[in-house]
Design an enzyme around this catalytic site. Sequence first.
Site, PDB file in Angstrom:
ATOM      1  N   ASN A   9       0.879  -1.168   0.000  1.00  0.00           N
ATOM      2  CA  ASN A   9       0.000   0.000   0.000  1.00  0.00           C
ATOM      3  C   ASN A   9       0.921   1.223   0.000  1.00  0.00           C
ATOM      4  OD1 ASN A   9      -1.790   2.023   0.512  1.00  0.00           O
ATOM      5  ND2 ASN A   9      -2.692   1.094   2.336  1.00  0.00           N
ATOM      6  N   ARG A  89      -2.358  -2.090  -3.596  1.00  0.00           N
ATOM      7  CA  ARG A  89      -3.576  -1.299  -3.415  1.00  0.00           C
ATOM      8  C   ARG A  89      -3.436  -0.064  -4.291  1.00  0.00           C
ATOM      9  NH1 ARG A  89      -5.457   2.352   1.741  1.00  0.00           N
ATOM     10  NH2 ARG A  89      -7.438   2.937   0.844  1.00  0.00           N
ATOM     11  N   HIS A 178     -12.168   3.110  -0.353  1.00  0.00           N
ATOM     12  CA  HIS A 178     -12.230   2.095   0.719  1.00  0.00           C
ATOM     13  C   HIS A 178     -12.995   0.851   0.248  1.00  0.00           C
ATOM     14  CE1 HIS A 178     -11.972   5.357   4.102  1.00  0.00           C
ATOM     15  NE2 HIS A 178     -10.771   4.848   3.869  1.00  0.00           N
ATOM     16  N   ARG A 239      -9.767  15.610   7.161  1.00  0.00           N
ATOM     17  CA  ARG A 239     -10.528  16.039   5.973  1.00  0.00           C
ATOM     18  C   ARG A 239     -11.905  16.537   6.400  1.00  0.00           C
ATOM     19  NH1 ARG A 239      -9.614  10.585   2.665  1.00  0.00           N
ATOM     20  NH2 ARG A 239      -7.844  10.143   4.006  1.00  0.00           N
ATOM     21  N   GLU A 383      -8.333  -5.426   4.706  1.00  0.00           N
ATOM     22  CA  GLU A 383      -8.145  -5.046   3.299  1.00  0.00           C
ATOM     23  C   GLU A 383      -7.010  -5.843   2.662  1.00  0.00           C
ATOM     24  OE1 GLU A 383      -8.213  -1.124   5.153  1.00  0.00           O
ATOM     25  OE2 GLU A 383      -8.858  -0.350   3.207  1.00  0.00           O
TER      26      GLU A 383
END
Length: 398
Positions: A9, A89, A178, A239, A383
Amino acid sequence: MTQHVLVLNCGSSSIKFAIIETTSAKLPLQGIAENLGAENSQLRYSYGQDKTSLKLTTNATHKDALHCIEQVLKKFDTLGSSLVAVGHRVVHGGERFTHSCLIDDAVKQAISDMSHMAPLHNPANVAGITSAQAAFPNLPQVAVFDTAFFQTLPKHAYLYALPYKLYEQHGIRKYGFHGSSHYFVSGQAAKYLTKEIKDCNLITAHLGNGCSITAIKQGKAIDTSMGFTPLEGLMMGTRCGDIDPSVATFLIENLAYSANQVSALLNKQSGLHGISQLSNDCRTLEQEQAQGNQQAKLALDMFVYRLVKYIGSYLAIVGPLDALVFTGGIGENSSYIRQQTISQLKHMGFSLDDKLNTEMRFGHSGFISQPSSKNILAIATNEEWVIAQDTIKYAFQA
Ligand code: ADP
């Protein structure tokens, strides 16, 4: 013989990596190379109980980090020799990538071409792929896209009410992110419910540093809170989530912000951090508010309020709900955030079992609702496992 996949990732200044056993989902080795491009670049990894930290060269690049990861794998001979593929990813797959795929030059170019839609992520993903190809030239490399799970969104959900040409000519639409996490926990939820996923209506809330929530009807994503980029939707660590877009033009016209400064403000200085003026870490804010810090309380109240609003709106579109699922670092571990959220949803048929809500944390997954309530699950996401599974599936396709 046991086979392993290396899952990577790659972010702009970090590479998270994990070695996964392809059949058992065991993670014998995992780690992170961080502060890449800075003075204090380092590589940390854990192998079983052993934790190691190595200093990387100053201003280490993705290439330097991947080289070091390769050396670490050589050290653990059996892991290195049983690697069969590398899974990446990749954050933005646009409309082109509806599922994972084996990486060749054309795929790499396409990922690079989509950088304008994920400027913080796709260039780093490409750098990671190039470096991994150099470090592991004999292994197939597969791209697994964060956006792919949302290809089932209907047009009326993914379009913005902007001139249609902007969609046609520039691909401006909602993509969602996601995906691997929402996919994983929805599959797990179906197992807990002893139903087939195609028969499940779910709302899955991934609450980590980045937060997103997805409405899943009959096993398929029909809406999600993140949009053209991972900025839209819920309030997050740094964010802002949903705001009136006119705030951006106001900042530019009246406060002399540049486009870069607006982007930095919305992505890195807002959210829990911006409101609390303290931290983006939910744990810190929970501790601070318990000691009376009003800004920390306000940040957490806003986080929960916005989450509750999204759950309410998704309840309206998924049809009869089978379960609400919490996941991600906050969703899996914060019994406080879950309790606050559910307490505001009592009138919609949700109630928490306080004991289960305390128990289902730190890797423990399961129901946290009372028998009379609509189902609520807390599920530890994985994940890396999704990426490893897809890597095996697509690495050896003819
Ligand atoms: P990322 O989005 O980077 O993958 P994670 O899913 O690991 O992030 O989530 C990170 C967030 O999870 C942080 O805000 C952290 O505060 C929060 N978190 C982790 N453990 C707890 C906990 N016990 N209580 C509350 N929040 C937690």
